[in-house]
Write a protein that holds these residues in place. Structure first.
Motif, mmCIF file in Angstrom:
data_model
loop_
_atom_site.group_PDB
_atom_site.id
_atom_site.type_symbol
_atom_site.label_atom_id
_atom_site.label_comp_id
_atom_site.label_asym_id
_atom_site.label_seq_id
_atom_site.Cartn_x
_atom_site.Cartn_y
_atom_site.Cartn_z
ATOM 1 N N ALA A 1 0.828 -1.211 0.000
ATOM 2 C CA ALA A 1 0.000 0.000 0.000
ATOM 3 C C ALA A 1 0.859 1.257 0.000
ATOM 4 C CB ALA A 1 -0.941 -0.010 1.207
ATOM 5 N N GLU A 2 1.957 1.256 0.801
ATOM 6 C CA GLU A 2 2.846 2.422 0.846
ATOM 7 C C GLU A 2 3.535 2.640 -0.500
ATOM 8 O OE1 GLU A 2 3.032 4.481 3.190
ATOM 9 O OE2 GLU A 2 2.725 3.580 5.144
ATOM 10 N N LYS A 3 3.910 1.536 -1.164
ATOM 11 C CA LYS A 3 4.553 1.655 -2.475
ATOM 12 C C LYS A 3 3.577 2.231 -3.502
ATOM 13 C CE LYS A 3 4.810 -1.606 -5.378
ATOM 14 N NZ LYS A 3 5.023 -2.841 -6.167
ATOM 15 N N ASN A 4 2.350 1.748 -3.494
ATOM 16 C CA ASN A 4 1.352 2.248 -4.440
ATOM 17 C C ASN A 4 1.028 3.718 -4.208
ATOM 18 O OD1 ASN A 4 1.185 -0.294 -5.589
ATOM 19 N ND2 ASN A 4 -0.578 -0.916 -4.348
ATOM 20 N N ALA A 5 1.125 4.151 -2.945
ATOM 21 C CA ALA A 5 0.860 5.555 -2.626
ATOM 22 C C ALA A 5 2.079 6.442 -2.849
ATOM 23 C CB ALA A 5 0.386 5.683 -1.181
ATOM 24 N N GLY A 6 3.254 5.853 -3.077
ATOM 25 C CA GLY A 6 4.468 6.636 -3.303
ATOM 26 C C GLY A 6 5.059 7.242 -2.059
ATOM 27 N N THR A 7 4.669 6.708 -0.891
ATOM 28 C CA THR A 7 5.163 7.281 0.364
ATOM 29 C C THR A 7 6.685 7.225 0.514
ATOM 30 O OG1 THR A 7 3.082 6.739 1.461
ATOM 31 C CG2 THR A 7 4.994 7.107 2.880
ATOM 32 N N PRO A 8 7.371 6.107 0.180
ATOM 33 C CA PRO A 8 8.821 6.043 0.430
ATOM 34 C C PRO A 8 9.631 7.076 -0.341
ATOM 35 C CG PRO A 8 7.918 3.836 0.099
ATOM 36 C CD PRO A 8 6.859 4.797 -0.279
ATOM 37 N N TRP A 9 9.120 7.605 -1.453
ATOM 38 C CA TRP A 9 9.866 8.606 -2.209
ATOM 39 C C TRP A 9 9.054 9.892 -2.395
ATOM 40 C CZ3 TRP A 9 9.059 3.596 -4.015
ATOM 41 C CH2 TRP A 9 7.920 3.402 -4.797
ATOM 42 N N GLY A 10 8.045 10.071 -1.521
ATOM 43 C CA GLY A 10 7.223 11.271 -1.608
ATOM 44 C C GLY A 10 7.858 12.445 -0.896
ATOM 45 N N GLN A 11 7.053 13.492 -0.725
ATOM 46 C CA GLN A 11 7.553 14.692 -0.071
ATOM 47 C C GLN A 11 7.742 14.452 1.418
ATOM 48 O OE1 GLN A 11 4.821 17.853 -0.971
ATOM 49 N NE2 GLN A 11 5.525 18.070 -3.080
ATOM 50 N N PHE A 12 8.717 15.132 1.993
ATOM 51 C CA PHE A 12 8.968 15.065 3.424
ATOM 52 C C PHE A 12 7.716 15.567 4.153
ATOM 53 C CE2 PHE A 12 10.607 16.572 7.471
ATOM 54 C CZ PHE A 12 11.458 15.546 7.838
ATOM 55 N N PRO A 13 7.299 14.921 5.262
ATOM 56 C CA PRO A 13 7.973 13.873 6.045
ATOM 57 C C PRO A 13 7.496 12.447 5.735
ATOM 58 C CG PRO A 13 6.201 14.808 7.332
ATOM 59 C CD PRO A 13 6.147 15.484 6.002
#
Length: 681
Positions: free
Chosen positions: A296-308
């Motif tokens: 789910a985090e990968k699909n949402a782009g969280t690991p490379w999204g905007q800080f934080p």
């Protein structure tokens, strides 16, 4: 006839024409009369016109044809004119004395054509139009009291709106339509009761008087929060609620609270809040959750999204690593090896990001490798790829409210948003502790989905009754919109699945009283819709798609201008009682073509029990005096008896008292009791 247009015909009345009553139609009949019908011969048929207005104008002719006072000046005298709105064509059938009416016309008459008064037989053919004259709902005062019939397929199949001011007779009309339809069907049925289904959502507790549980004529199921003799308890378990309804009730924010709540709902519907039988099974659950969250985090782009957001993902990894390290020694063999490799992989991702001024961004390949390693560890504990895909979060699977609270806390801890879900937990705990809601929520083991559908919608052949009255009058106001939305959605989705499984729909009618309260227009751009908006969205969907699955909608409202435009636009038949508000009148006038609006001018002055029927169920708009209902069959919506209470007696001389005991009221109020006296309910 002196003027002809596609939408208007003007007629001059002969000086010999009746002035108040016509006697050449088989009996005395008022003429000329506004909203009455006249005929104009066209080819081999008659053009039917409805009188919009009558006027008197001075005309410079002699008063009598062929008579003149020679030597004197002819003085003007009053000449009567009227305007007709073309309605349709009346043709004679093969059988003598029978006619058929059809909207529209192929040809218009020419100037000078005669205008005729219709006979009783012709009036009946105009008002009783349609081939399937199945249910008689009343008579038409402007058509010599000809009977008005409707076809239930047309009346209920494409949604019906009953609109009018309070006290104009809407509730009696709705109750009458149900009762008259069932009575007509019962006369046709040779064996047993009609296989009909009416579900009434009753926010004011009126219809349990019109359809009591012990009614011998119409078998009814009455559901109340506080049931009486022969009545059933109103049950809407928490596990019926879908994610949108939970989010609207808890007012969950879109960014942090809603994901945690949806994860918790998915877990409790899968039964994941109960203790695992052993540590191996517990680790299998934990790893499955990790795989689901990483995906789910990968699909949402969280690991490379905007800080934080990347930092939040990093903090999750740190917590996961700590939890896994403490459990490694509990296993051996391949399971221990896979857990060790997973911990090492997480450490390789976290180590460079613990340094001062480190960048927390992850790259796509790092997350893919982490997901693969976690999936491998999950497989070592007996997991499969299909288990890690999200289950249906809205499937009505039983769970307890306390399980949802524990799952929400665990979900928030897993997602690192525990400090943001405090308000959700407070609202859910308050709901679970509310004494008014406990009878409605019920325990997960006490109500089954099959049993609820059988009680609410009905059994095979409607053996347990044709009418369900769901009394919502004692449901707390802060959850009544959610309860209404859940009931309507469950009925709709049940009929949707029935139609898909059986290839044919199960005709059912859903009645919504006080529709302006529950189907009120809302702002569509809201990030977090409130309970009223979610309730309206359910009825929007029913209005758009219900016909395909056999679900007809009947709305009763005193403020049509406040109704959802989507729902109102999907109603193809209207019964309009007295409407005096300007905004409501303006909205109603837009429902009919320009040349048919003359009849709607009567709306502000319609007496009680009278209504204008127009739309799909009627070939033309017609004024109807609805049939009388006995006092015992009317919804309990009478006006307050101020004078009788003031004077202490009614017109029959009977004593009228109102005993007051505010102490009892205050104590019940402070204890959160929802009980009402029989008279108040």
């Amino acid at each position: 006839m002196e003027f002809v247009a596609p939408d208007e015909i003007r007629v001059s009345l002969d000086i010999e024409a009746p002035e108040s009553h016509a006697l050449n139609t088989g009996g005395p009949r008022p003429f000329p009369r506004v909203n009455g019908y006249l005929l104009i011969p066209v080819d081999e048929a008659f053009l039917v016109g409805q009188v919009e207005w009558v006027i008197v104008e001075p005309a410079p002719f002699p008063k009598r044809r062929g008579l003149q006072d020679f030597g004197l000046v002819d003085l003007p005298y009053p000449l009567r004119r009227l305007r007709l709105n073309p309605m349709g064509t009346l043709r004679a059938k093969s059988a003598a004395g029978e006619f058929s009416f059809r909207r529209g016309t192929d040809a218009l008459p020419s100037i000078g054509a005669p205008v005729l008064l219709p006979t009783d037989s012709q009036l009946g053919s105009i008002v009783e139009c349609g081939e399937k004259k199945r249910v008689c709902i009343g008579t038409s005062p402007v058509a010599n009291d000809a009977k008005v019939y409707v076809d239930p397929d047309r009346l209920f199949g494409r949604h019906l709106a009953v609109l009018g001011n309070t006290g104009s007779g809407k509730s009696c009309t709705v109750a009458g339509l149900i009762r008259w339809s069932l009575e007509a069907a019962k006369q046709t049925c040779s064996d047993g009761p009609p296989n009909a289904r009416f579900i009434i959502l009753d926010p004011n507790g009126e219809y349990s008087h019109a359809f009591p549980a012990d009614d011998p004529t119409v078998k009814t199921r009455v559901f109340k929060v506080k049931p009486g003799n022969g009545e059933k308890p109103l049950k809407v378990p928490l596990w019926f609620w879908n994610s949108a309804e939970w989010c609207s009730f808890t007012q969950a924010s879109a960014k942090t609270q809603r994901p945690a709540l949806i994860h918790a709902l998915r877990w409790v519907r899968e039964g994941l809040t109960e203790p695992a039988p052993d540590t191996c099974h517990e680790m299998w659950r934990f790893l499955r959750t990790l795989v689901t969250i990483i995906r789910a985090e990968k699909n949402a782009g969280t690991p490379w999204g905007q800080f934080p957001r990347p930092k939040s993902f990093f903090e999750k990894l740190e917590k996961w690593k700590t939890a896994l390290e403490s459990e490694i020694d509990s296993f051996d063999g391949d399971q221990k090896t896979r857990l060790q490799k997973l911990v090492e992989k997480i450490e390789s991702l976290c180590a460079p990001r613990r340094k001062q001024h480190a960048h927390y961004d992850f790259i796509h390949s790092e997350v893919e490798e982490l997901l693969a390693e976690t999936s491998t560890a999950h497989s070592a504990f007996g997991g499969s790829e299909s288990e890690t895909f999200p289950a249906d979060v809205d499937a009505p699977r039983p769970f307890e409210g306390a399980s949802l609270v524990r799952a929400l806390e665990a979900s928030a801890e897993m997602l690192g948003v525990l400090e943001h879900v405090d308000t959700l937990l407070v609202r859910i705990r308050a709901l679970l502790a509310d004494a008014r809601m406990k009878p409605i929520m019920d325990r997960a083991t006490d109500t089954t989905l099959e049993g609820w559908l059988t009680d609410c919608i009905g059994m095979e052949g409607a053996e347990n009754g044709c009418v369900s009255v769901l009394d919502l009058s004692l449901v707390p106001s802060d959850v009544v919109h959610i309860i209404t939305a859940v009931i309507a959605r469950m009925v709709f989705e049940a009929l949707q699945r029935y139609a898909k499984l059986n290839g044919k729909p199960l005709p059912t009618v859903l009645v919504m009283e006080e529709a302006h309260t529950f189907i009120k227009r809302y702002k569509e751009d809201l990030d977090s819709p409130d309970a009223a908006a979610v309730c309206c969205q359910v009825f929007d969907r029913i209005a758009r798609e219900g016909r395909k699955f056999g679900l007809g909608l009947v709305l009763s409202s005193q403020r049509p201008s406040e109704l959802s435009p989507t729902v109102l636009s999907q109603c193809n038949t209207f019964l309009l009682h007295r409407i005096s508000n300007d905004r409501d009148q303006e909205l109603v006038h837009r429902l009919v073509p320009d040349n048919l609006r003359g009849l709607l001018r009567d709306l502000p002055s319609l007496p009680s029990q009278h209504a204008i029927l127009l739309g799909w169920a009627s070939e033309l708009p017609v004024l109807v005096k609805m049939h009388d209902l006995p006092e015992s069959q009317r919804p309990r919506s009478d006006d307050p008896d101020f004078w009788d209470v003031w004077t202490g007696k009614n017109e029959k001389g009977e004593i009228v008292k109102r005993e007051i005991d505010w102490k009892t009221v205050a104590e019940a109020w402070q204890q959160g009791s929802t009980e009402r006296s029989e008279e108040e309910s």
